[in-house]
Design an enzyme around this catalytic site. Structure first.
Site, PDB file in Angstrom:
ATOM      1  N   ARG A 162       1.108  -1.299  -0.272  1.00  0.00           N
ATOM      2  CA  ARG A 162       0.367   0.153  -0.380  1.00  0.00           C
ATOM      3  C   ARG A 162       0.572   1.370   0.249  1.00  0.00           C
ATOM      4  NH1 ARG A 162      -2.088  -4.033  -1.058  1.00  0.00           N
ATOM      5  NH2 ARG A 162      -3.856  -4.970   0.385  1.00  0.00           N
ATOM      6  N   SER A 236     -10.596  -0.694   4.407  1.00  0.00           N
ATOM      7  CA  SER A 236      -9.439  -1.472   5.275  1.00  0.00           C
ATOM      8  C   SER A 236      -8.436  -0.170   5.935  1.00  0.00           C
ATOM      9  CB  SER A 236      -8.360  -1.841   4.865  1.00  0.00           C
ATOM     10  OG  SER A 236      -9.000  -2.836   4.702  1.00  0.00           O
ATOM     11  N   GLU A 331      -4.116   3.009   7.002  1.00  0.00           N
ATOM     12  CA  GLU A 331      -4.032   2.513   5.852  1.00  0.00           C
ATOM     13  C   GLU A 331      -4.422   4.228   4.653  1.00  0.00           C
ATOM     14  OE1 GLU A 331      -4.564  -1.574   3.952  1.00  0.00           O
ATOM     15  OE2 GLU A 331      -5.464   0.081   2.341  1.00  0.00           O
TER      16      GLU A 331
HETATM   17  C1  LIG Z   1     -15.209   0.058   0.537  1.00  0.00           C
HETATM   18  C2  LIG Z   1     -14.309   0.002   0.326  1.00  0.00           C
HETATM   19  C3  LIG Z   1     -13.218  -1.210  -0.034  1.00  0.00           C
HETATM   20  C4  LIG Z   1     -11.788  -1.620  -0.444  1.00  0.00           C
HETATM   21  N1  LIG Z   1     -10.711  -1.838  -0.035  1.00  0.00           N
HETATM   22  C5  LIG Z   1      -9.467  -1.949  -1.233  1.00  0.00           C
HETATM   23  C6  LIG Z   1      -9.024  -2.963  -1.361  1.00  0.00           C
HETATM   24  O1  LIG Z   1      -9.005  -4.038  -1.553  1.00  0.00           O
HETATM   25  N2  LIG Z   1      -7.691  -3.187  -1.906  1.00  0.00           N
HETATM   26  C7  LIG Z   1      -6.785  -1.755  -1.257  1.00  0.00           C
HETATM   27  O2  LIG Z   1      -5.759  -1.848  -1.720  1.00  0.00           O
HETATM   28  N3  LIG Z   1      -8.102  -0.653  -1.822  1.00  0.00           N
HETATM   29  C8  LIG Z   1      -8.966  -0.894  -1.181  1.00  0.00           C
HETATM   30  N4  LIG Z   1      -9.256   0.210  -0.188  1.00  0.00           N
HETATM   31  C9  LIG Z   1      -8.865   1.623  -0.996  1.00  0.00           C
HETATM   32  C10 LIG Z   1      -8.945   2.187  -1.595  1.00  0.00           C
HETATM   33  O3  LIG Z   1     -10.189   1.982  -3.283  1.00  0.00           O
HETATM   34  C11 LIG Z   1      -7.658   2.367  -2.439  1.00  0.00           C
HETATM   35  O4  LIG Z   1      -6.504   2.973  -1.558  1.00  0.00           O
HETATM   36  C12 LIG Z   1      -7.914   3.348  -4.825  1.00  0.00           C
HETATM   37  O5  LIG Z   1      -7.037   3.053  -4.653  1.00  0.00           O
HETATM   38  C13 LIG Z   1      -8.956   4.951  -3.672  1.00  0.00           C
HETATM   39  O6  LIG Z   1      -8.243   5.275  -4.834  1.00  0.00           O
HETATM   40  P1  LIG Z   1      -9.779   6.989  -5.098  1.00  0.00           P
HETATM   41  O7  LIG Z   1      -9.376   6.801  -6.827  1.00  0.00           O
HETATM   42  O8  LIG Z   1     -10.811   6.989  -4.434  1.00  0.00           O
HETATM   43  O9  LIG Z   1      -8.550   7.882  -4.039  1.00  0.00           O
HETATM   44  P2  LIG Z   1      -8.104   8.755  -3.642  1.00  0.00           P
HETATM   45  O10 LIG Z   1      -9.224   8.148  -1.838  1.00  0.00           O
HETATM   46  O11 LIG Z   1      -8.777   9.414  -3.431  1.00  0.00           O
HETATM   47  O12 LIG Z   1      -6.790   9.061  -3.041  1.00  0.00           O
HETATM   48  C14 LIG Z   1      -5.946   8.273  -2.754  1.00  0.00           C
HETATM   49  C15 LIG Z   1      -4.601   8.577  -2.135  1.00  0.00           C
HETATM   50  O13 LIG Z   1      -4.061   8.956  -3.851  1.00  0.00           O
HETATM   51  C16 LIG Z   1      -4.084  10.178  -4.277  1.00  0.00           C
HETATM   52  N5  LIG Z   1      -4.211  10.394  -5.464  1.00  0.00           N
HETATM   53  C17 LIG Z   1      -5.351  10.355  -5.928  1.00  0.00           C
HETATM   54  N6  LIG Z   1      -5.176  10.119  -7.488  1.00  0.00           N
HETATM   55  C18 LIG Z   1      -4.344  10.810  -7.719  1.00  0.00           C
HETATM   56  C19 LIG Z   1      -3.411  11.078  -8.806  1.00  0.00           C
HETATM   57  N7  LIG Z   1      -4.444  11.345 -10.155  1.00  0.00           N
HETATM   58  N8  LIG Z   1      -2.219  11.315  -8.953  1.00  0.00           N
HETATM   59  C20 LIG Z   1      -1.257  11.703  -7.903  1.00  0.00           C
HETATM   60  N9  LIG Z   1      -1.860  11.364  -6.626  1.00  0.00           N
HETATM   61  C21 LIG Z   1      -3.838  11.307  -6.464  1.00  0.00           C
HETATM   62  C22 LIG Z   1      -4.783  11.127  -3.006  1.00  0.00           C
HETATM   63  O14 LIG Z   1      -3.871  11.935  -3.074  1.00  0.00           O
HETATM   64  C23 LIG Z   1      -4.325  10.368  -2.476  1.00  0.00           C
HETATM   65  O15 LIG Z   1      -2.986  10.200  -1.111  1.00  0.00           O
HETATM   66  C24 LIG Z   1     -11.168   0.159  -0.457  1.00  0.00           C
HETATM   67  C25 LIG Z   1     -12.409   1.478   0.212  1.00  0.00           C
HETATM   68  C26 LIG Z   1     -13.252   1.444   0.195  1.00  0.00           C
HETATM   69  C27 LIG Z   1     -14.544   2.345   0.639  1.00  0.00           C
END
Ligand SMILES: Cc1cc2nc3c(=O)[nH]c(=O)nc-3n(C[C@H](O)[C@H](O)[C@H](O)COP(=O)(O)OP(=O)(O)OC[C@H]3O[C@@H](n4cnc5c(N)ncnc54)[C@H](O)[C@@H]3O)c2cc1C
Length: 335
Positions: A162, A236, A331
């Site tokens: 992660r 998580s 995380e």
């Molecule tokens: C119900 C649920 C289940 C999940 N299950 C998993 C799982 O199984 N495995 C897992 O690994 N994660 C899981 N996650 C966590 C999450 O889905 C991941 O971390 C996902 O990658 C976040 O994507 P996001 O677009 O919402 O990013 P955000 O939450 O908007 O951002 C996350 C990080 O990335 C940065 N960021 C976003 N876009 C960019 C960009 N274009 N350039 C540079 N930085 C950027 C942000 O600044 C921040 O630091 C889960 C979340 C939920 C709510």
């Protein structure tokens, strides 16, 4: 592009925290992104995708940036492999759904993870034995300091559990614009994690398609994880801790049933098991609750303040540390 000032971040985070950002801008090209950055130069920058890994703890006095660039295309192909370049604003699961329909393999175990392609590289998302780093060939970014674009190879991304270079020193100065994934046309599946094989039933593994595996992954996830749009959460909340072999041996002497994953340099323990042992399943602080079906997740039952979530996370951390002398790390990204 759209630019709005002093608006609620409620639609921008899956934890459903209602705080405000000074500016939220959405862009449809790298040119628009550069123009927004020039207009608001000097402001702290926060790129977001779907906000599914963020915990806003207060109003954000800076520039929130969201990409509306959502195309994907094959950029190279051989008899056995295909390289897909996807723009950062595309939903990861939409990409995986399209790939599964064509039986292109490598990402099916990551099905149904919320969020965008760009964040998948930042977070090195993972599930059921597969991590984004296994299939990422390169990542293109805009450096907000130089306003130049550059490409990181998989190795230069320094992917770890992660984690990636984009979470260290580069946050806000490196905006991911696209990711190239190297995928397989007929490669083997990874089915040995989290009950996937059982979910696939008696199917002959040699006849499975990426779509079959995707469906099984989604079924397993739905049984224990909260659905975005129904329950507020960021998935998580904590990382699974990695402890030394000696520490693990000491815990195992007391708890013979402890689940674990041996690694080269230590032992990974499921944080969910540690939290459950501490009796924290279902525990609440205000509107925040440790999810009953998967205690690694903290949910917003409705009306949780950032303070409720932070306090509950601290309670869990303290309980695990007091009982096992292990310090859990989040995380989720606190903003
Ligand atoms: C119900 C649920 C289940 C999940 N299950 C998993 C799982 O199984 N495995 C897992 O690994 N994660 C899981 N996650 C966590 C999450 O889905 C991941 O971390 C996902 O990658 C976040 O994507 P996001 O677009 O919402 O990013 P955000 O939450 O908007 O951002 C996350 C990080 O990335 C940065 N960021 C976003 N876009 C960019 C960009 N274009 N350039 C540079 N930085 C950027 C942000 O600044 C921040 O630091 C889960 C979340 C939920 C709510």
């Amino acid at each position: 592009m759209t630019i709005r000032e002093h608006i609620s971040l409620l639609p921008y985070n899956t934890f459903r925290i209602d705080v405000e950002a000074a500016v939220v801008a959405e862009y449809e090209s790298v040119g628009e992104l550069k123009s927004i950055l020039r207009t608001y130069s000097g402001m702290p920058v926060l790129p977001v995708g779907e906000g599914s890994n963020l915990l806003f703890t207060r109003n954000f006095g800076g520039l929130v940036l969201r990409s509306r660039m959502q195309r994907a295309k094959a950029v190279r192909e051989t008899a056995g492999e295909v390289w897909i370049e996807a723009e950062a604003g595309l939903r990861l699961d939409d990409l995986i759904a399209q790939l599964a329909d064509m039986d292109i393999r490598g990402m099916e175990n990551l099905s149904h993870i919320p969020g965008t392609v760009g964040a998948a590289a930042v977070q090195n998302v993972g599930a059921y034995g597969v991590e984004a780093k296994d299939v990422i060939e390169k990542v293109s970014v805009l450096d907000t300091l130089t306003m130049q674009t550059r490409t990181y190879t998989g190795e230069q991304c320094c992917f770890a559990y992660r984690d990636s270079v984009f979470k260290h020193g580069k946050r806000g100065t490196c905006i991911i614009t696209s990711v190239v994934f190297r995928l397989s046309k007929g490669g083997p599946f990874r089915l040995d994690y989290g009950g996937l094989r059982q979910a696939l039933g008696q199917d002959d593994v040699s006849r499975l398609s990426a779509l079959d595996v995707r469906r099984a992954v989604i079924a397993v996830r739905r049984a224990k994880l909260p659905e975005v749009g129904e329950v507020g959460s960021a998935g998580s909340f904590f990382k699974n801790p990695v402890v030394t072999k000696d520490t693990f041996a000491a815990i195992k002497a007391q708890y013979s049933e402890i689940p674990f994953f041996p690694l080269e340099d230590g032992v990974k323990i499921p944080a969910a098991w540690l939290i459950e042992q501490c009796g924290m399943k279902g525990r609440t602080v205000g509107g925040a609750q440790v999810w009953e079906k998967q205690p690694l997740v903290i949910v917003n039952r409705g009306g949780a303040s950032p303070g409720d979530i932070v306090a509950l996370a601290q309670l869990v951390t303290d309980a695990v540390r007091d009982r096992f002398s292990i310090t859990l790390t989040p995380e989720v990204n606190y903003i």
